[in-house]
Design a protein around this motif. Structure first.
Motif, PDB file in Angstrom:
ATOM      1  N   PRO A   1      11.313   0.299 -45.387  1.00 24.36           N
ATOM      2  CA  PRO A   1      10.160   0.417 -44.480  1.00 24.36           C
ATOM      3  C   PRO A   1       9.633  -0.926 -44.007  1.00 24.36           C
ATOM      4  CG  PRO A   1       9.950   1.939 -46.312  1.00 24.36           C
ATOM      5  CD  PRO A   1      11.140   1.091 -46.611  1.00 24.36           C
ATOM      6  N   GLU A   2       9.595  -1.926 -44.884  1.00 28.38           N
ATOM      7  CA  GLU A   2       9.093  -3.240 -44.489  1.00 28.38           C
ATOM      8  C   GLU A   2      10.007  -3.895 -43.457  1.00 28.38           C
ATOM      9  OE1 GLU A   2       7.941  -7.564 -46.501  1.00 28.38           O
ATOM     10  OE2 GLU A   2       8.640  -5.900 -47.756  1.00 28.38           O
ATOM     11  N   LEU A   3      11.335  -3.816 -43.712  1.00 27.19           N
ATOM     12  CA  LEU A   3      12.287  -4.387 -42.763  1.00 27.19           C
ATOM     13  C   LEU A   3      12.299  -3.607 -41.457  1.00 27.19           C
ATOM     14  CD1 LEU A   3      14.571  -6.373 -42.079  1.00 27.19           C
ATOM     15  CD2 LEU A   3      16.170  -4.772 -43.178  1.00 27.19           C
ATOM     16  N   ALA A   4      12.231  -2.280 -41.556  1.00 24.37           N
ATOM     17  CA  ALA A   4      12.250  -1.443 -40.358  1.00 24.37           C
ATOM     18  C   ALA A   4      11.098  -1.787 -39.424  1.00 24.37           C
ATOM     19  CB  ALA A   4      12.207   0.029 -40.742  1.00 24.37           C
ATOM     20  N   SER A   5       9.934  -2.081 -39.971  1.00 26.68           N
ATOM     21  CA  SER A   5       8.780  -2.402 -39.125  1.00 26.68           C
ATOM     22  C   SER A   5       8.993  -3.694 -38.350  1.00 26.68           C
ATOM     23  CB  SER A   5       7.522  -2.508 -39.983  1.00 26.68           C
ATOM     24  OG  SER A   5       7.618  -3.617 -40.887  1.00 26.68           O
ATOM     25  N   ARG A   6       9.936  -4.568 -38.844  1.00 23.75           N
ATOM     26  CA  ARG A   6      10.165  -5.838 -38.163  1.00 23.75           C
ATOM     27  C   ARG A   6      11.338  -5.807 -37.191  1.00 23.75           C
ATOM     28  NH1 ARG A   6       9.551  -7.997 -43.499  1.00 23.75           N
ATOM     29  NH2 ARG A   6      11.764  -8.569 -43.507  1.00 23.75           N
ATOM     30  N   ILE A   7      12.304  -4.904 -37.430  1.00 20.29           N
ATOM     31  CA  ILE A   7      13.518  -4.920 -36.582  1.00 20.29           C
ATOM     32  C   ILE A   7      13.675  -3.655 -35.736  1.00 20.29           C
ATOM     33  CG2 ILE A   7      14.765  -6.489 -38.080  1.00 20.29           C
ATOM     34  CD1 ILE A   7      15.670  -2.811 -38.160  1.00 20.29           C
ATOM     35  N   SER A   8      12.921  -2.597 -35.994  1.00 20.93           N
ATOM     36  CA  SER A   8      13.072  -1.328 -35.269  1.00 20.93           C
ATOM     37  C   SER A   8      12.213  -1.320 -34.021  1.00 20.93           C
ATOM     38  CB  SER A   8      12.702  -0.146 -36.171  1.00 20.93           C
ATOM     39  OG  SER A   8      13.515  -0.118 -37.317  1.00 20.93           O
ATOM     40  N   ALA A   9      12.715  -0.649 -32.984  1.00 16.49           N
ATOM     41  CA  ALA A   9      11.993  -0.556 -31.724  1.00 16.49           C
ATOM     42  C   ALA A   9      11.128   0.694 -31.711  1.00 16.49           C
ATOM     43  CB  ALA A   9      12.973  -0.523 -30.555  1.00 16.49           C
ATOM     44  N   GLY A  10      10.016   0.614 -30.986  1.00 18.85           N
ATOM     45  CA  GLY A  10       9.105   1.741 -30.865  1.00 18.85           C
ATOM     46  C   GLY A  10       7.797   1.282 -30.272  1.00 18.85           C
ATOM     47  N   VAL A  11       6.915   2.228 -30.000  1.00 15.67           N
ATOM     48  CA  VAL A  11       5.613   1.886 -29.450  1.00 15.67           C
ATOM     49  C   VAL A  11       4.828   0.974 -30.393  1.00 15.67           C
ATOM     50  CG1 VAL A  11       3.408   2.825 -28.659  1.00 15.67           C
ATOM     51  CG2 VAL A  11       5.540   3.983 -28.038  1.00 15.67           C
ATOM     52  N   PRO A  12       4.814   1.243 -31.710  1.00 11.35           N
ATOM     53  CA  PRO A  12       4.077   0.335 -32.601  1.00 11.35           C
ATOM     54  C   PRO A  12       4.639  -1.084 -32.597  1.00 11.35           C
ATOM     55  CG  PRO A  12       4.506   2.426 -33.698  1.00 11.35           C
ATOM     56  CD  PRO A  12       5.314   2.424 -32.445  1.00 11.35           C
ATOM     57  N   SER A  13       5.963  -1.241 -32.597  1.00 16.11           N
ATOM     58  CA  SER A  13       6.565  -2.577 -32.636  1.00 16.11           C
ATOM     59  C   SER A  13       6.229  -3.382 -31.395  1.00 16.11           C
ATOM     60  CB  SER A  13       8.084  -2.461 -32.795  1.00 16.11           C
ATOM     61  OG  SER A  13       8.429  -1.826 -33.999  1.00 16.11           O
ATOM     62  N   LEU A  14       6.458  -2.812 -30.231  1.00 16.62           N
ATOM     63  CA  LEU A  14       6.171  -3.538 -28.995  1.00 16.62           C
ATOM     64  C   LEU A  14       4.682  -3.722 -28.802  1.00 16.62           C
ATOM     65  CD1 LEU A  14       8.800  -2.094 -26.486  1.00 16.62           C
ATOM     66  CD2 LEU A  14       8.877  -4.204 -27.803  1.00 16.62           C
TER      67      LEU A  14
ATOM     68  N   VAL B   1       8.856  -8.261 -29.409  1.00 16.99           N
ATOM     69  CA  VAL B   1       9.762  -7.982 -28.286  1.00 16.99           C
ATOM     70  C   VAL B   1      11.220  -8.028 -28.738  1.00 16.99           C
ATOM     71  CG1 VAL B   1      10.453  -8.746 -25.981  1.00 16.99           C
ATOM     72  CG2 VAL B   1       8.064  -8.959 -26.690  1.00 16.99           C
ATOM     73  N   TRP B   2      11.526  -8.871 -29.748  1.00 14.69           N
ATOM     74  CA  TRP B   2      12.920  -8.975 -30.191  1.00 14.69           C
ATOM     75  C   TRP B   2      13.495  -7.662 -30.701  1.00 14.69           C
ATOM     76  CZ3 TRP B   2       8.716 -11.259 -32.631  1.00 14.69           C
ATOM     77  CH2 TRP B   2       8.350 -10.709 -33.877  1.00 14.69           C
ATOM     78  N   THR B   3      12.619  -6.710 -31.046  1.00 10.82           N
ATOM     79  CA  THR B   3      13.126  -5.430 -31.549  1.00 10.82           C
ATOM     80  C   THR B   3      13.901  -4.658 -30.490  1.00 10.82           C
ATOM     81  OG1 THR B   3      11.030  -4.324 -31.000  1.00 10.82           O
ATOM     82  CG2 THR B   3      11.246  -5.248 -33.211  1.00 10.82           C
ATOM     83  N   LEU B   4      13.728  -5.017 -29.211  1.00 16.54           N
ATOM     84  CA  LEU B   4      14.526  -4.373 -28.163  1.00 16.54           C
ATOM     85  C   LEU B   4      16.016  -4.559 -28.427  1.00 16.54           C
ATOM     86  CD1 LEU B   4      12.536  -5.396 -24.951  1.00 16.54           C
ATOM     87  CD2 LEU B   4      12.477  -3.195 -26.134  1.00 16.54           C
ATOM     88  N   TRP B   5      16.390  -5.678 -29.044  1.00 13.00           N
ATOM     89  CA  TRP B   5      17.803  -5.965 -29.319  1.00 13.00           C
ATOM     90  C   TRP B   5      18.163  -5.831 -30.794  1.00 13.00           C
ATOM     91  CZ3 TRP B   5      14.908  -8.650 -25.731  1.00 13.00           C
ATOM     92  CH2 TRP B   5      15.338  -8.526 -24.400  1.00 13.00           C
ATOM     93  N   THR B   6      17.261  -6.231 -31.685  1.00  8.37           N
ATOM     94  CA  THR B   6      17.593  -6.121 -33.116  1.00  8.37           C
ATOM     95  C   THR B   6      17.752  -4.662 -33.537  1.00  8.37           C
ATOM     96  OG1 THR B   6      15.224  -6.190 -33.700  1.00  8.37           O
ATOM     97  CG2 THR B   6      16.441  -8.283 -33.698  1.00  8.37           C
ATOM     98  N   SER B   7      17.099  -3.741 -32.848  1.00  6.46           N
ATOM     99  CA  SER B   7      17.246  -2.324 -33.192  1.00  6.46           C
ATOM    100  C   SER B   7      18.663  -1.835 -32.965  1.00  6.46           C
ATOM    101  CB  SER B   7      16.264  -1.478 -32.377  1.00  6.46           C
ATOM    102  OG  SER B   7      16.530  -1.613 -30.991  1.00  6.46           O
ATOM    103  N   GLY B   8      19.423  -2.548 -32.135  1.00  9.14           N
ATOM    104  CA  GLY B   8      20.811  -2.167 -31.885  1.00  9.14           C
ATOM    105  C   GLY B   8      21.792  -2.722 -32.883  1.00  9.14           C
TER     106      GLY B   8
ATOM    107  N   PHE C   1      24.177  -6.327 -23.498  1.00  5.89           N
ATOM    108  CA  PHE C   1      22.878  -6.990 -23.701  1.00  5.89           C
ATOM    109  C   PHE C   1      21.798  -6.389 -22.797  1.00  5.89           C
ATOM    110  CE2 PHE C   1      19.768 -10.305 -22.732  1.00  5.89           C
ATOM    111  CZ  PHE C   1      19.406 -10.723 -24.006  1.00  5.89           C
ATOM    112  N   VAL C   2      22.110  -6.227 -21.516  1.00  3.40           N
ATOM    113  CA  VAL C   2      21.109  -5.725 -20.564  1.00  3.40           C
ATOM    114  C   VAL C   2      20.793  -4.256 -20.824  1.00  3.40           C
ATOM    115  CG1 VAL C   2      20.619  -5.299 -18.137  1.00  3.40           C
ATOM    116  CG2 VAL C   2      21.745  -7.421 -18.825  1.00  3.40           C
ATOM    117  N   SER C   3      21.813  -3.436 -21.057  1.00  3.28           N
ATOM    118  CA  SER C   3      21.555  -2.002 -21.262  1.00  3.28           C
ATOM    119  C   SER C   3      20.788  -1.759 -22.559  1.00  3.28           C
ATOM    120  CB  SER C   3      22.867  -1.221 -21.265  1.00  3.28           C
ATOM    121  OG  SER C   3      23.720  -1.671 -22.295  1.00  3.28           O
ATOM    122  N   GLN C   4      21.070  -2.546 -23.607  1.00  4.66           N
ATOM    123  CA  GLN C   4      20.318  -2.390 -24.855  1.00  4.66           C
ATOM    124  C   GLN C   4      18.855  -2.748 -24.655  1.00  4.66           C
ATOM    125  OE1 GLN C   4      21.063  -1.267 -27.970  1.00  4.66           O
ATOM    126  NE2 GLN C   4      18.990  -1.747 -28.671  1.00  4.66           N
TER     127      GLN C   4
END
Length: 838
Positions: A48-61, A66-73, A110-113
């Motif tokens: 859960p702690e790592l997910a909050s830093r690397i996962s994309a979603g409304v709370p993260s953004l 912003v990096w979660t747009l790519w790290t989530s992939g 990169f762009v599509s992700q």
């Protein structure tokens, strides 16, 4: 007859070579698994702690990550997802990179992700403002998934693919992703769809091409398949949602059918005995009626029926189109009625089949109508594709069987229900059972607004109560499916068998085998020695060639067929016949016009020598140097890999034209399945099919004397002179068998010398000449005739013979319908625009 042997490279060597040219894909795969191991995310996904830093979603953004747009992939949610990601990289990403190059692949991924994830989060934020349950769920979701950039790169690469595969991949991927979003509805599903859309948009930019519309196109077979796919996806969506308790999409209401029932049947009996608990009794009855395997299966029977209709659509059946139309209209009506009741009563009752979420907004409650209306619109627009009708009496038997099953089921319900009267919550009596019996034939989800006359308590009564209707629906579905599998109207199997006997002995001319094609009706002389294949359009009996049978008495056959047509109020028209039939008709005072030119290559003394055969020898020599071979086979005997490539080549050839496929005297894929039609493919040493031709037999007194070219297709990126190679190979192989001639078939609206020598060309001939010049840039009939001249053939004019020139307008309409029976409004406009541009 066997295909030539091939010498494919070892599988491991081929795979290794492909992977070695996909460094970006392999590097990303290595990063994904390295991060999984380092962070301990392999089995259960990120903590859960790592997910909050690397996962994309409304709370993260929302927190600025912003990096979660790519790290989530670069992460997945568990071992299964990691394995799926690894397989997708090897099966999808690596081949795409190999095809489009590492630089373009890296940009597309990169762009599509990034763009796809950002779009998905924006949609989630927007939905949370207008929808209740789905929006609130999406607002809190986080996602980590490598599939978005893989799908984005795949959809971007379709911009560089040929029309056939571009349309297939886009349709299949988008239909699956849209269905998943509508019914499963998780942020992960929305991100995959958004990344795919982003890939579609950046693909043309990467390859410097205009965006090409992914509209349905290609052959009739391909277009029917794509429509059936869309209909099936719309049907399978709610079925999958029904068995997915975690589905949250706007159309996932079927999962509510599996909610826990608050009472057992006997507990509910006690509740309903108390008048003060009327509302609780009603809710419990609804829950009980919708619970269990029987009600769920019954609720899914309309979807199963529409799935059967999708199979009929794939086969072009008109009845399947009508069933799909009326089925979707019924679903629209029932859904709209349920929405109105829901809005006006503000009731929390369960929704209908394509239902409504409880506590949803008014906007969300109308959402289920949108996909139904979209599919309905698609069916209406493509109605011309579905013109295959059943034989007379087919659906009388379907309805008779269904009615018999219904009567039997209702009688069983009354008789057995009376015997098991103690198994119900009250003594039903014959009158109560009679009132309840029709309701057993309706899915219980449609009966929520009605009080049940009787409810089962015991296992026996429950089995009778819940499954009697399933039996009726299953019978109806099986009968409908059987009607789609039966031969359609117009296929006179007995007549076709007799025609084949006449084609073998005494035999027909070089074009006579076309009379065996689907769509023809058959007429026979009284003595059975002659046959005529014909089809009726606009009051014209248009023949496929001349009479088949004893050549010495063709005149009698022509007279009898003409009398038969006139007796039915039809205008007879012999189409694509030789000079002998034209001469007979001329003696009767009929008119004739040359409509095509057949090219015939005589084989006994054929030798590809001299300057005039230079192009043919070049094709043979180039094929030999490249290891390309050709040998006779048939479509049924060919290996599956060869069949699939032939279908691909044909679909690509038609799709790239963007124009309607012609029929009547021009064969397609459907005609290849004839076991007597020979197939000659050009196959490279790696098993790659470059081109294919098919050859119809010509018999005389039981002996094979000739072969006629029909199907001729070349892969756009294949061996450039493959068709020349195949025709020359066919000539040499047939010569070895002692066959007398090859007919390279007729070229419509084209002739070798501008007309038949010695015949005065009137206004109608001039009109056909003008039509041929007009259609040349589009269909290339004259270029085809010029191409066949490479083989130094002799020319045989083909005529259209008719009794009266005043019938030519209706004959023209009949010929147009025969050649283009499924011409759509869109294709008409495209054809007209091309002609005007030329």
């Amino acid at each position: 007859m066997a295909l030539p042997s091939t010498r494919p490279r070892p599988l491991l060597k081929s795979v290794g070579s492909a992977l070695s040219q996909a460094p970006v894909s392999l590097a990303l795969l290595g990063v994904i698994w390295s991060l999984a191991v380092i962070t301990g995310s392999v089995t259960k996904g990120p903590s859960p702690e790592l997910a909050s830093r690397i996962s994309a979603g409304v709370p993260s953004l929302g927190d600025g990550r912003v990096w979660t747009l790519w790290t989530s992939g670069l992460f997945a949610s568990g071992l299964t997802e990691y394995l799926l990601a690894g397989l997708s990289v090897l099966v999808i990403a690596a081949p795409v990179e190999y095809r489009i190059g590492s630089r373009r692949f890296a940009i597309a991924a990169f762009v599509s992700q990034g763009a796809g994830t950002a779009l998905a989060v924006a949609v989630a934020l927007l939905v949370s403002q207008v929808s209740g349950s789905w929006g609130s769920e999406l607002h809190t979701h986080l996602t980590q998934d490598p599939l978005p950039w893989i799908l984005g790169a795949l959809l971007a690469a379709t911009a560089a693919m040929n029309t056939l595969w571009r349309r297939r991949i886009r349709t299949l991927v988008l239909v699956i992703l849209v269905t998943t979003v509508l019914f499963a509805g998780h942020l992960q599903d929305l991100t995959r769809l958004s990344a795919a859309v982003a890939g579609l948009l950046i693909g043309p930019v990467l390859f410097g091409r205009a965006v090409r519309s992914p509209v349905l196109g290609g052959t009739i077979r391909e277009r029917r398949t794509l429509v059936a796919l869309v209909v099936a996806a719309g049907v399978l969506g709610p079925i999958l949602a029904a068995f997915s308790p975690h589905a949250i999409g706007p159309l996932s209401a079927l999962r509510e059918l599996f909610d826990q029932v608050p009472y057992s049947p006997r507990e509910l009996l006690d509740v309903c005995a108390d008048p003060a608990l009327y509302d609780e009794c009603r809710k419990g009855q609804q829950a009980l009626r919708l619970s269990g395997i029987g009600p769920v299966v019954m609720n899914l029977m309309p979807s199963l029926l529409l799935l059967v209709a999708a199979e009929g659509l794939r086969r072009g059946r008109r009845a399947a189109w009508l069933l799909s139309i009326y089925g979707h209209l019924a679903l629209v009506a029932v859904t709209a009625a349920s929405v109105l009741v829901r809005i006006t009563e503000q009731d929390e009752a369960r929704s209908i089949l394509y239902g409504i979420h409880r506590h949803g907004s008014i906007y969300g409650e109308w959402i289920p109508l949108l996909p139904l209306l979209a599919v309905l619109a698609l069916l209406l627009v493509t109605r011309r594709l579905f013109d295959v009708r059943a034989r007379r009496g087919t659906y009388r038997r379907v309805w008779a069987g269904t009615i018999a099953a219904t009567v039997a089921a209702l009688v069983i319900y009354l008789v057995v229900g009376t015997v098991l009267s103690d198994g119900f919550d009250r003594d039903p009596g014959i009158g109560t059972l009679l009132r309840d019996a029709p309701r057993r034939l309706l899915p219980p989800v449609y009966l929520q607004l009605f009080e049940p006359p009787v409810m089962p308590l015991t296992a026996g009564a429950t089995l009778l109560y819940e499954w009697i209707g399933v039996v009726v629906w299953a019978t109806f579905c099986l009968l409908v499916l059987r009607s789609f599998l039966a031969p359609p109207a117009g296929q006179d199997l007995g007549g076709a068998h007799k025609v084949r006997e006449l084609l073998h002995s005494p035999g027909g001319d070089s074009m006579s085998w076309m009379s065996t094609w689907p769509g023809n009706s058959y007429w026979f002389t009284a003595d059975g020695r002659h046959a005529v294949a014909y089809r009726v359009h606009s009051g014209v009996a248009l023949t496929t060639g001349g009479p088949i049978g004893d050549h010495a008495s063709l005149g009698t056959a022509v007279d009898e067929f003409a009398a038969y047509c006139l007796g039915n109020g039809w205008t007879p028209c012999f189409y694509s016949v030789g000079k002998d039939i034209a001469s007979i008709a001329h003696e009767h005072g009929w008119g004739h016009l040359q409509v095509a030119e057949e090219t015939v290559v005589d084989l006994p003394d054929l030798a590809f020598k001299g300057k005039k055969f230079q192009d043919v020898r070049t094709a043979l020599n180039r094929a030999q140097k490249q290891g390309i071979e050709a040998q006779w086979t048939t479509f049924t005997e060919a290996p599956l890999s060869v069949k699939e490539q032939i279908v691909d080549i044909s679909e690509e050839w038609v799709a790239d034209k963007g124009l309607p496929e012609m029929g009547f005297t021009l064969g397609g894929l459907a005609e290849l399945s004839d076991p007597e039609v020979r197939l000659l493919p050009a196959i490279g040493p790696d098993g790659h099919v470059h081109a294919v031709t098919s050859w119809m037999p010509v018999y005389r007194d039981g002996a094979l004397v000739g072969l006629t070219l029909d199907f001729m297709r070349r892969r756009s990126d294949g061996f450039p002179v493959a068709i020349e190679f195949l025709i020359a190979s066919a000539a040499l192989l047939a010569q070895q068998e002692g066959i007398g001639f090859l007919s390279l078939s007729g070229a419509p609206l084209a002739n070798a010398d501008g007309g038949e020598s010695g015949v005065d060309r009137g206004a109608l001939d001039a009109l056909l000449d003008l039509l041929g010049r007009t259609l040349e840039p589009v269909y290339g009939f004259r270029s085809l005739l010029a191409f066949k001249a490479k083989f130094q053939p002799r020319y045989r004019p083909l005529y259209m013979v008719f009794p009266d020139a005043t019938a030519l307008p209706s004959i023209g309409i009949a010929i147009g319908h025969a050649y283009l029976p499924n011409l759509s409004f869109e294709q008409s406009g495209r054809l007209l625009s091309r002609l005007l541009r030329r």
